[in-house]
Scaffold this motif. Structure first.
Motif, PDB file in Angstrom:
ATOM      1  N   UNK A  67      -2.676  -3.875  51.860  1.00 34.24           N
ATOM      2  CA  UNK A  67      -2.267  -3.159  53.067  1.00 34.24           C
ATOM      3  C   UNK A  67      -1.495  -4.088  54.004  1.00 34.24           C
ATOM      4  N   UNK A  68      -1.919  -5.322  54.131  1.00 34.82           N
ATOM      5  CA  UNK A  68      -1.225  -6.298  54.976  1.00 34.82           C
ATOM      6  C   UNK A  68       0.185  -6.553  54.432  1.00 34.82           C
ATOM      7  N   UNK A  69       0.297  -6.703  53.122  1.00 36.33           N
ATOM      8  CA  UNK A  69       1.616  -6.909  52.514  1.00 36.33           C
ATOM      9  C   UNK A  69       2.507  -5.692  52.755  1.00 36.33           C
ATOM     10  N   UNK A  78       6.511  -9.747  44.578  1.00 34.58           N
ATOM     11  CA  UNK A  78       6.265 -11.078  44.038  1.00 34.58           C
ATOM     12  C   UNK A  78       4.990 -11.681  44.636  1.00 34.58           C
ATOM     13  N   UNK A  79       4.810 -11.470  45.932  1.00 30.10           N
ATOM     14  CA  UNK A  79       3.640 -12.047  46.594  1.00 30.10           C
ATOM     15  C   UNK A  79       2.346 -11.422  46.075  1.00 30.10           C
ATOM     16  N   UNK A  80       2.308 -10.093  45.918  1.00 31.93           N
ATOM     17  CA  UNK A  80       1.056  -9.461  45.486  1.00 31.93           C
ATOM     18  C   UNK A  80       0.676  -9.884  44.071  1.00 31.93           C
ATOM     19  N   UNK A  81       1.684 -10.190  43.250  1.00 32.75           N
ATOM     20  CA  UNK A  81       1.393 -10.665  41.892  1.00 32.75           C
ATOM     21  C   UNK A  81       0.866 -12.101  41.939  1.00 32.75           C
ATOM     22  N   UNK A  82       1.570 -12.960  42.678  1.00 25.10           N
ATOM     23  CA  UNK A  82       1.166 -14.368  42.741  1.00 25.10           C
ATOM     24  C   UNK A  82      -0.167 -14.553  43.446  1.00 25.10           C
ATOM     25  N   UNK A 139       2.434  -4.019  39.157  1.00 20.85           N
ATOM     26  CA  UNK A 139       3.441  -4.207  40.202  1.00 20.85           C
ATOM     27  C   UNK A 139       4.785  -3.592  39.826  1.00 20.85           C
ATOM     28  N   UNK A 140       4.990  -3.349  38.532  1.00 20.73           N
ATOM     29  CA  UNK A 140       6.260  -2.771  38.077  1.00 20.73           C
ATOM     30  C   UNK A 140       6.154  -1.280  37.771  1.00 20.73           C
ATOM     31  N   UNK A 141       4.990  -0.695  37.992  1.00 21.65           N
ATOM     32  CA  UNK A 141       4.776   0.714  37.639  1.00 21.65           C
ATOM     33  C   UNK A 141       5.684   1.661  38.420  1.00 21.65           C
ATOM     34  N   UNK A 142       6.017   1.293  39.653  1.00 16.88           N
ATOM     35  CA  UNK A 142       6.864   2.166  40.462  1.00 16.88           C
ATOM     36  C   UNK A 142       8.236   2.399  39.866  1.00 16.88           C
TER      37      UNK A 142
END
Length: 464
Positions: free
Chosen positions: A32-34, A58-62, A71-74
């Motif tokens: 949510x913050x991201x 990139x940040x949520x993955x790392x 992260x790529x589902x969208x």
């Protein structure tokens, strides 16, 4: 990157350090913050939209919040590809000259008076609105240059007699663009975000036909009254528009007879509209029909593949829209949506459902003053509004419809809300204070038309 680009990051870091509230999973809170940081970045416009979204992904993955596959589902979502395909088809409309021809023919048919020119702009927007999903391409790329040229032909420029004709025509063009953007799912690039949120929260299909069914009557009424309203708010002083009629005839003659690419593109668009409108008969979804239209355009060699891949707006939309959908879906999958919904529902005991909807709609509409673009406004608030409304007994189609239409109509408030508004304003015929003053009055006009007359129509179709 400008210094202002660091403000969203600093705000996000502060929220991250504060930690999650009681009962909320840590990963859900961090996502949510991201999401908030990305939305804030879209608002300050320090970097391109796609860059902000990719940085967030990139940040949520790392950070281990989401795995790379999630992260790529969208980017595999049908909503994302509807927008991409529609952008590619819109490129064909512009590339073949069909959009310009349609606009000139509308002006030739209706433009016998200055008010007639206003109606011609509304008709052009109405015809192009369902099939040119970028309201910037439609308003800024096709119509705004024509409006500026017409204004100058009539002896009206930003520095000499803007009130003669140019101010009036630019105001009509900008606000007509927002109405047609509201009327159709394919009227604006971010509209599918509303449909996706409706599916996620209410589990309803708010598809092309449903969107158009709810918006067609108030939209047509809004377009019908717009040129007259602008005559009152910004009266043109011109006496005769004969010079522009002669110029339009010359422009149409210069275009020559209809070309093969124009005919094929127009026929394809007609088939697409027919299929979108008859989904109950064949069951093909909005994205399937759009894909069929694109294949027809390619196989008929109306435009080449090399021309198609140069449409950078389509691929830009793929990146930012797919990424935003990933973040939104992640909030649901990690439990943030359920947690937030439960807290909201507990505070709504005893609230009259219709009063709640109107209050939410007004807050949503006028909060646009705080946003620099419609897409960020939709991405930030639509899901929240739906969550709040899901806790009371309201027809979900009514809730989604009101928010869907207001998502575009609220762009009337400022001179920076969306691409075509920025372009029309940037031509210099209307001063900033006048734009804000007229925009606020137009907002009252929209509320009367869509909540007043629109509610009668929505009752007739079973939404109310």
């Amino acid at each position: 990157m400008k210094f202002k680009g660091f403000f969203p990051v600093l705000a996000g870091l502060l929220l991250w350090l504060l930690g999650p509230p009681e009962g909320l999973d840590t990963h859900a809170y961090h996502l949510f913050v991201v999401f908030l940081t990305v939305i804030a970045s879209l608002m300050v416009r320090a970097v391109p939209m796609a860059t902000s979204v990719l940085a967030g992904l990139a940040f949520v993955v790392m950070a281990g919040i989401l795995p790379l596959k999630s992260a790529l589902m969208g980017y595999s979502d049908t909503t994302t590809w509807l927008v991409v395909i529609a952008f590619l088809i819109a490129g064909a409309v512009i590339e073949t000259g069909l959009g310009r021809r349609i606009s000139l023919l509308c002006i030739s048919a209706l433009g016998r008076t200055i008010t007639g020119l206003g109606y011609a702009l509304c008709l052009s927007e109405l015809i192009l609105g369902p099939v040119v999903p970028s309201n910037t391409a439609r308003g800024g790329g096709i119509l705004a240059p024509i409006v500026d040229s017409m204004s100058r032909t009539l002896g009206s420029s930003p520095t000499n007699y803007p009130e003669k004709a140019g101010r009036y025509l630019h105001l009509v063009g900008a606000h007509a663009n927002l109405i047609t953007a509201a009327m159709f799912l394919t009227g604006m690039a971010a509209n599918p975000l509303v449909s996706k949120a409706a599916l996620d929260i209410f589990q309803i299909q708010f598809d092309w036909l449903t969107w158009a069914k709810g918006g067609i009557v108030p939209g047509l009424i809004g377009l019908a009254g717009l040129p007259l309203l602008m005559r009152y708010l910004s009266p043109p002083t011109i006496d005769s528009i004969q010079p522009i009629r002669e110029k339009i005839k010359e422009d149409i003659q210069w275009l020559g007879p209809w070309t093969r690419p124009e005919i094929i593109t127009a026929a394809t668009l007609g088939v697409m509209l027919a299929l979108w409108s008859t989904k109950p008969l064949h069951g093909w979804g909005t994205t399937t029909v759009a894909l069929l239209g694109l294949v027809i355009i390619l196989l008929s060699k109306t435009i080449t593949w090399d021309q198609l891949v140069k449409n950078h707006k389509a691929w830009d939309a793929l990146i930012w829209l797919g990424g935003l959908l990933t973040l939104a879906n992640g909030l649901k999958d990690l439990g943030f949506i359920a947690w937030f919904g439960n807290h909201i529902e507990n505070g709504l005991t005893g609230v009259a459902p219709l009063a709640l909807l109107i209050t939410l709609a007004l807050i949503y509409f006028y909060s646009m003053y705080l946003f620099s673009m419609l897409t960020a406004h939709i991405a930030a608030l639509t899901g929240t509004i739906f969550l709040v409304a899901s806790g009371v007994e309201l027809n979900p189609f009514l809730v989604v419809g009101v928010i869907a239409y207001f998502s575009n109509l609220c762009g009337c408030l400022t001179n920076y809300s969306t691409g075509p508004v920025i372009i029309y304003f940037g031509n210099g015929y209307v001063q900033p204070l006048a734009w804000f003053r007229i925009g606020f009055i137009v907002s009252i006009y929209h509320l009367v038309v869509w909540l007043g007359i629109g509610s009668i129509w929505w009752k007739l179709i079973g939404w109310l």
